[in-house]
Design an enzyme around this catalytic site. Structure first.
Site, PDB file in Angstrom:
ATOM      1  CB  CYS A   9       4.038  24.916  -8.632  1.00 31.03           C
ATOM      2  SG  CYS A   9       5.434  25.031  -7.536  1.00 31.03           S
ATOM      3  CG  ASN A  12       8.837  29.521  -6.550  1.00 26.08           C
ATOM      4  OD1 ASN A  12       9.427  30.516  -6.179  1.00 26.08           O
ATOM      5  ND2 ASN A  12       8.830  28.823  -7.716  1.00 26.08           N
ATOM      6  CB  CYS A  14       7.982  20.568  -5.748  1.00 23.86           C
ATOM      7  SG  CYS A  14       8.071  20.312  -3.932  1.00 23.86           S
ATOM      8  NE  ARG A  15       3.373  20.888  -8.379  1.00 25.68           N
ATOM      9  CZ  ARG A  15       2.023  21.425  -8.395  1.00 25.68           C
ATOM     10  NH1 ARG A  15       1.228  20.659  -9.395  1.00 25.68           N
ATOM     11  NH2 ARG A  15       1.478  21.976  -7.562  1.00 25.68           N
ATOM     12  CB  SER A  16       7.079  26.772 -10.326  1.00 27.42           C
ATOM     13  OG  SER A  16       7.237  26.915  -8.946  1.00 27.42           O
ATOM     14  CG  ASP A 126       2.387  19.222  -5.063  1.00 29.85           C
ATOM     15  OD1 ASP A 126       3.410  18.867  -4.866  1.00 29.85           O
ATOM     16  OD2 ASP A 126       1.589  20.300  -4.222  1.00 29.85           O
TER      17      ASP A 126
END
Length: 163
Positions: A9, A12, A14-16, A126
């Site tokens: 993401c 690095n 939140c999402r990943s 996001d």
């Protein structure tokens, strides 16, 4: 031969790392730790060396995933060479990865939601600038995508083992 999956993401945090934590748990639960390795990185250096966003950590913990000890890093040239699958969370990150990636490795880059079976969205949104509901949405999408991804990789592992 071990398959390496890299989730990407923007920062690095939140999402990943959420995807890394969820998929690592699925790989461990499936007894595939010796066959599949999992990592995450960001396309930008905004949060290098930082742990995940506390909201992402809390949302993941509510579902039994511990992502609190992951440390943000940026995608490296070695990631393109060493990873077998590189999963971008959205179009912007996919585009940035494609721009950085040496041509011979470009086939490894895909959108995360490609593996989803329950959700029709093309990307994982996001949640950084939104409220807590965004983190739950991210978890829903990533759990779905990781389930599909695990099935694909499980088949590859067993095909390779049978050969």
């Amino acid at each position: 031969m071990k398959s390496k999956v890299l989730f990407v993401c923007m920062g690095n945090i939140c999402r990943s790392p959420t995807a890394q934590g969820i998929f690592q748990q699925m790989v461990t639960d499936a007894n595939l730790d010796h066959e599949i390795s999992v990592d995450s990185a960001g396309t930008h250096a905004y949060h290098l060396g930082k742990t995940p966003d506390p909201r992402a950590v809390a949302a993941a913990a509510k579902r039994g995933y511990d992502i609190s000890n992951y440390v943000s890093r940026q995608v490296t040239a070695e990631d393109f060479r060493d990873s077998d699958v590189i999963l971008a969370m959205d179009w912007d990150n996919m585009s940035l990865l494609q721009q950085q990636c040496p041509r011979q490795y470009s086939h490894k880059i895909q959108l995360m939601m490609r593996y989803a079976t329950e959700h029709d969205e093309a990307t994982v949104p996001d949640p950084y600038y939104g409220g807590p509901d965004g983190f739950d949405t991210v978890l829903n999408y990533i759990e779905d995508s990781c389930t599909g991804l695990l099935e694909v990789l499980r088949k590859r592992v067993f095909q390779f083992a049978a050969a």
